[in-house]
Design a protein around this motif. Sequence first.
Motif, PDB file in Angstrom:
ATOM      1  N   LYS A  46      37.357  31.007  35.922  1.00 37.53           N
ATOM      2  CA  LYS A  46      36.487  31.777  35.149  1.00 37.53           C
ATOM      3  C   LYS A  46      37.361  32.788  34.296  1.00 37.53           C
ATOM      4  O   LYS A  46      38.325  33.294  34.376  1.00 37.53           O
ATOM      5  CB  LYS A  46      35.896  32.806  36.250  1.00 37.53           C
ATOM      6  N   TRP A  47      36.765  32.848  32.943  1.00 39.48           N
ATOM      7  CA  TRP A  47      37.071  33.705  32.056  1.00 39.48           C
ATOM      8  C   TRP A  47      36.360  35.057  32.050  1.00 39.48           C
ATOM      9  O   TRP A  47      35.147  34.911  31.778  1.00 39.48           O
ATOM     10  CB  TRP A  47      36.938  33.133  30.603  1.00 39.48           C
ATOM     11  N   ILE A  72      44.604  39.383  31.627  1.00 39.85           N
ATOM     12  CA  ILE A  72      44.764  39.063  30.306  1.00 39.85           C
ATOM     13  C   ILE A  72      45.029  40.216  29.549  1.00 39.85           C
ATOM     14  O   ILE A  72      45.905  40.381  28.582  1.00 39.85           O
ATOM     15  CB  ILE A  72      43.917  38.175  29.726  1.00 39.85           C
ATOM     16  N   SER A  73      43.885  41.218  29.834  1.00 41.62           N
ATOM     17  CA  SER A  73      44.165  42.442  28.908  1.00 41.62           C
ATOM     18  C   SER A  73      43.355  43.656  29.761  1.00 41.62           C
ATOM     19  O   SER A  73      42.282  43.389  30.539  1.00 41.62           O
ATOM     20  CB  SER A  73      43.672  42.522  27.355  1.00 41.62           C
ATOM     21  N   GLN A  90      49.631  42.993  31.146  1.00 43.03           N
ATOM     22  CA  GLN A  90      49.080  41.786  30.725  1.00 43.03           C
ATOM     23  C   GLN A  90      50.023  40.814  31.817  1.00 43.03           C
ATOM     24  O   GLN A  90      51.048  40.974  31.871  1.00 43.03           O
ATOM     25  CB  GLN A  90      49.335  41.494  29.242  1.00 43.03           C
ATOM     26  N   GLY A  91      49.497  40.016  32.474  1.00 39.97           N
ATOM     27  CA  GLY A  91      50.191  39.139  33.284  1.00 39.97           C
ATOM     28  C   GLY A  91      50.170  39.361  35.027  1.00 39.97           C
ATOM     29  O   GLY A  91      50.546  38.896  35.748  1.00 39.97           O
ATOM     30  N   ASP A  92      49.787  40.780  35.117  1.00 38.28           N
ATOM     31  CA  ASP A  92      49.825  41.214  36.585  1.00 38.28           C
ATOM     32  C   ASP A  92      48.827  40.104  36.962  1.00 38.28           C
ATOM     33  O   ASP A  92      47.713  39.934  36.565  1.00 38.28           O
ATOM     34  CB  ASP A  92      49.188  42.568  36.654  1.00 38.28           C
ATOM     35  N   TYR A  93      49.123  39.991  38.463  1.00 37.00           N
ATOM     36  CA  TYR A  93      47.954  39.006  39.223  1.00 37.00           C
ATOM     37  C   TYR A  93      48.076  39.654  40.525  1.00 37.00           C
ATOM     38  O   TYR A  93      48.983  40.191  41.214  1.00 37.00           O
ATOM     39  CB  TYR A  93      48.344  37.541  38.850  1.00 37.00           C
ATOM     40  N   VAL A  94      46.997  39.052  41.177  1.00 42.16           N
ATOM     41  CA  VAL A  94      46.774  39.013  42.702  1.00 42.16           C
ATOM     42  C   VAL A  94      46.228  37.826  43.399  1.00 42.16           C
ATOM     43  O   VAL A  94      45.205  37.301  42.616  1.00 42.16           O
ATOM     44  CB  VAL A  94      45.795  40.508  43.156  1.00 42.16           C
ATOM     45  N   VAL A  95      46.757  37.436  44.323  1.00 50.16           N
ATOM     46  CA  VAL A  95      46.032  36.246  45.147  1.00 50.16           C
ATOM     47  C   VAL A  95      45.546  36.852  46.552  1.00 50.16           C
ATOM     48  O   VAL A  95      46.254  37.589  47.177  1.00 50.16           O
ATOM     49  CB  VAL A  95      47.516  35.296  45.430  1.00 50.16           C
ATOM     50  N   TRP A  96      44.481  36.111  46.920  1.00 47.49           N
ATOM     51  CA  TRP A  96      44.073  36.347  48.316  1.00 47.49           C
ATOM     52  C   TRP A  96      43.456  35.243  48.833  1.00 47.49           C
ATOM     53  O   TRP A  96      43.085  34.270  48.027  1.00 47.49           O
ATOM     54  CB  TRP A  96      43.098  37.616  48.364  1.00 47.49           C
ATOM     55  N   SER A 110      38.133  44.825  30.060  1.00 47.99           N
ATOM     56  CA  SER A 110      39.380  43.967  30.639  1.00 47.99           C
ATOM     57  C   SER A 110      38.795  42.417  30.561  1.00 47.99           C
ATOM     58  O   SER A 110      37.691  42.140  30.431  1.00 47.99           O
ATOM     59  CB  SER A 110      39.467  44.119  32.184  1.00 47.99           C
ATOM     60  N   VAL A 111      39.748  41.822  30.322  1.00 42.29           N
ATOM     61  CA  VAL A 111      39.805  40.306  30.208  1.00 42.29           C
ATOM     62  C   VAL A 111      40.514  39.616  31.508  1.00 42.29           C
ATOM     63  O   VAL A 111      41.793  40.025  31.592  1.00 42.29           O
ATOM     64  CB  VAL A 111      40.098  39.449  28.851  1.00 42.29           C
ATOM     65  N   VAL A 112      40.055  39.043  32.386  1.00 38.86           N
ATOM     66  CA  VAL A 112      40.727  38.654  33.483  1.00 38.86           C
ATOM     67  C   VAL A 112      40.384  37.019  33.645  1.00 38.86           C
ATOM     68  O   VAL A 112      39.341  36.310  33.324  1.00 38.86           O
ATOM     69  CB  VAL A 112      40.384  39.082  34.716  1.00 38.86           C
ATOM     70  N   LEU A 113      41.524  36.262  34.010  1.00 42.21           N
ATOM     71  CA  LEU A 113      41.179  34.832  34.250  1.00 42.21           C
ATOM     72  C   LEU A 113      41.293  34.663  35.918  1.00 42.21           C
ATOM     73  O   LEU A 113      42.066  35.106  36.522  1.00 42.21           O
ATOM     74  CB  LEU A 113      42.539  33.991  33.790  1.00 42.21           C
ATOM     75  N   THR A 114      40.227  33.994  36.378  1.00 41.21           N
ATOM     76  CA  THR A 114      40.285  33.705  37.829  1.00 41.21           C
ATOM     77  C   THR A 114      40.103  32.347  38.207  1.00 41.21           C
ATOM     78  O   THR A 114      39.339  31.472  37.595  1.00 41.21           O
ATOM     79  CB  THR A 114      39.010  34.438  38.420  1.00 41.21           C
TER      80      THR A 114
END
Length: 129
Positions: A46-47, A72-73, A90-96, A110-114
């Motif tokens: 998802k974008w 992303i932003s 930018q580039g911070d991420y989390v995994v669950w 914000s823009v996130v890639l899931t």
Amino acid sequence: MNDGTTRPDGIHTGRAAADAALDHGWLLGHFKPPGDPRHSEDVEIKWGVHPPGDERAEWARGEVRTALLVLISGRFRMMFPERDVVLSEQGDYVVWGKGVDHSWRAEEESVVLTVRWPSVAGYRIEPAP
């Protein structure tokens, strides 16, 4: 060529922002038609483009997938039962993983890639009218 089309060679090109707007942000997953290179039972992508203050309509509970969310932003808050995670660079991420209830809120535009796996039907929240 990024015109949102699939060529006879089975290669699909597009632009994330434009294509995502057609399907609630989703670019790839079980919900794309069979035969489309973006159809997958294994993974969803998802974008997500979120205005400030945008938040999930309800908590996701009983999750059966694993997920990765990359900023992303902007500034984006992921909320979990035991803690919040704020993604601000930018580039911070989390995994669950499976079984982790969650929600989210965009603190800034914000823009996130899931990326979620596997691709499982039944988790869609219909947008408010």
